[in-house]
Design a protein around this motif. Structure first.
Motif, PDB file in Angstrom:
ATOM      1  N   THR A  79      16.803  28.955  50.623  1.00  0.00           N
ATOM      2  CA  THR A  79      15.698  29.138  51.573  1.00  0.00           C
ATOM      3  C   THR A  79      14.519  28.203  51.298  1.00  0.00           C
ATOM      4  OG1 THR A  79      14.817  30.927  50.194  1.00  0.00           O
ATOM      5  CG2 THR A  79      16.265  31.552  52.018  1.00  0.00           C
ATOM      6  N   PRO A  81      14.131  24.900  50.945  1.00  0.00           N
ATOM      7  CA  PRO A  81      13.928  23.695  51.765  1.00  0.00           C
ATOM      8  C   PRO A  81      13.335  23.965  53.151  1.00  0.00           C
ATOM      9  CG  PRO A  81      16.091  23.667  50.726  1.00  0.00           C
ATOM     10  CD  PRO A  81      15.533  25.036  50.508  1.00  0.00           C
ATOM     11  N   PHE A  82      13.424  25.222  53.620  1.00  0.00           N
ATOM     12  CA  PHE A  82      12.910  25.545  54.949  1.00  0.00           C
ATOM     13  C   PHE A  82      11.431  25.942  54.933  1.00  0.00           C
ATOM     14  CE2 PHE A  82      17.461  26.644  54.840  1.00  0.00           C
ATOM     15  CZ  PHE A  82      17.924  25.739  55.787  1.00  0.00           C
ATOM     16  N   CYS A 262      14.931  21.499  57.634  1.00  0.00           N
ATOM     17  CA  CYS A 262      14.279  21.421  56.331  1.00  0.00           C
ATOM     18  C   CYS A 262      12.973  20.634  56.452  1.00  0.00           C
ATOM     19  CB  CYS A 262      15.197  20.762  55.306  1.00  0.00           C
ATOM     20  SG  CYS A 262      16.713  21.700  55.007  1.00  0.00           S
ATOM     21  N   LYS A 264      11.113  18.707  54.326  1.00  0.00           N
ATOM     22  CA  LYS A 264      10.899  17.374  53.766  1.00  0.00           C
ATOM     23  C   LYS A 264      11.415  16.239  54.654  1.00  0.00           C
ATOM     24  CE  LYS A 264      10.344  15.299  49.299  1.00  0.00           C
ATOM     25  NZ  LYS A 264      10.445  15.544  47.843  1.00  0.00           N
TER      26      LYS A 264
END
Length: 318
Positions: A79, A81-82, A262, A264
């Protein structure tokens, strides 16, 4: 299914066009602006190095972070990265040169981003106090808000005063004209944005939400965000004429109807154009309105750009 596929193809085409628009503008316009070649000798103490007695609060370009306390949010690789917008701790961000923090909290005083939560706000306060103990003339803007969909923590304003009281710069419109030296030893402008609790008033230790304004554009398209940021900045009074801080967010955010969710890889679409934004602020005659510039995943070059323009303002070159 076919309509959805066609929509995604069109979105990818639009994204490619928008990325190219900014890339081409960067080539033709460059990234120069007054102070763009300045590199602070010590980012941890960059305000002190510019001179606390000659640096007025309204002259500062504040390097800020968006969703500042999300370095440990969620479950790694699942979770996180979100919801993660920063990879550095609060203390590391401050040492790097960040001077505005954006902290979202929920009722139990845990920091959160949407439905995901992370450590207690006490960790934020501890990192801030550690940084303040190691420096002498660095002023911070600390924005704390109750995240959308959550309730205000009970008696939170008094709790902040309990934690940071000796450092808090009290709510006073005259602060904008003062120098850093005028405000010392107080070092923190804390802006509290509750959802339902009464907002702070003039003279209080905390500042109300109206003292930090922005125009959030919820998009994952970089040129759309860039142009909107310029437009809304142009609508503000110059920094010498206003009694509030105005923030420009050099970020774009994932959208639910896009395959890339995501943070990034999405925010990277605009991240590298911060210097171009300052350049274009001068080109369009709105650089005298720049004040807070925030980003996801802050780095040294972003800080240097803000400090460089601050230096030029203090020297009368911008």
């Amino acid at each position: 299914m076919g309509a959805q596929f066609s929509k995604q193809v069109e979105r990818r085409k639009t994204l490619r066009i928008e990325k190219n628009v900014l890339a081409e503008l960067k080539v033709t316009a460059g990234e120069d602006f007054p102070g763009s070649d300045y590199r602070p000798p010590d980012r941890k103490n960059w305000m002190a190095n510019l001179g606390s007695e000659r640096t007025r609060i309204h002259q500062i370009i504040w390097p800020g972070t968006h969703d500042s306390a999300t370095n440990d949010i969620g479950i790694p690789f699942i979770t996180r990265p979100f919801a993660q917008c920063q990879s550095l701790s609060i203390y590391q961000q401050l040492v790097l040169g960040t001077r505005l923090l954006d902290i979202r909290i929920q009722e139990n005083r845990l920091v959160c981003h949407g439905v995901l939560s992370t450590y207690s706000v006490d960790v934020v306060f501890s990192d801030i106090k550690k940084f303040l103990a190691e420096t002498q003339s660095e002023i911070l803007i600390l924005e704390i808000r109750t995240e959308f969909g959550h309730n205000d923590p009970p008696d939170f304003e008094n709790y902040v005063v309990e934690q940071l009281g000796e450092f808090l710069i009290h709510n006073d419109d005259r602060v904008f004209e003062k120098t850093i030296a005028d405000l010392l030893p107080r070092r923190v402008i804390c802006i509290w944005k509750p959802r339902k609790s009464p907002p702070p008033k003039g003279g209080d230790p905390l500042w109300g939400g109206g003292y930090l304004r922005d125009n959030w554009i919820d998009t994952d398209l970089p040129s759309t965000k860039f142009d909107s940021n310029i437009k809304h900045l142009s609508e503000q009074p110059p920094v010498t004429k206003r009694k509030y801080f105005y923030r420009v967010e050099n970020t774009v955010t994932p959208k639910a109807d896009n395959p890339v969710l995501c943070v990034k890889p999405v925010t990277k679409r605009i991240h590298k154009f911060a210097r171009l934004f300052i350049n274009q602020s001068f080109a369009k005659g709105v650089a005298d309105k720049l004040q807070v510039l925030s980003t996801d995943f802050i780095d040294g070059d972003f800080v240097d750009a803000c400090v460089g323009l601050t230096s030029a303002r203090i020297d009368g070159r911008a």
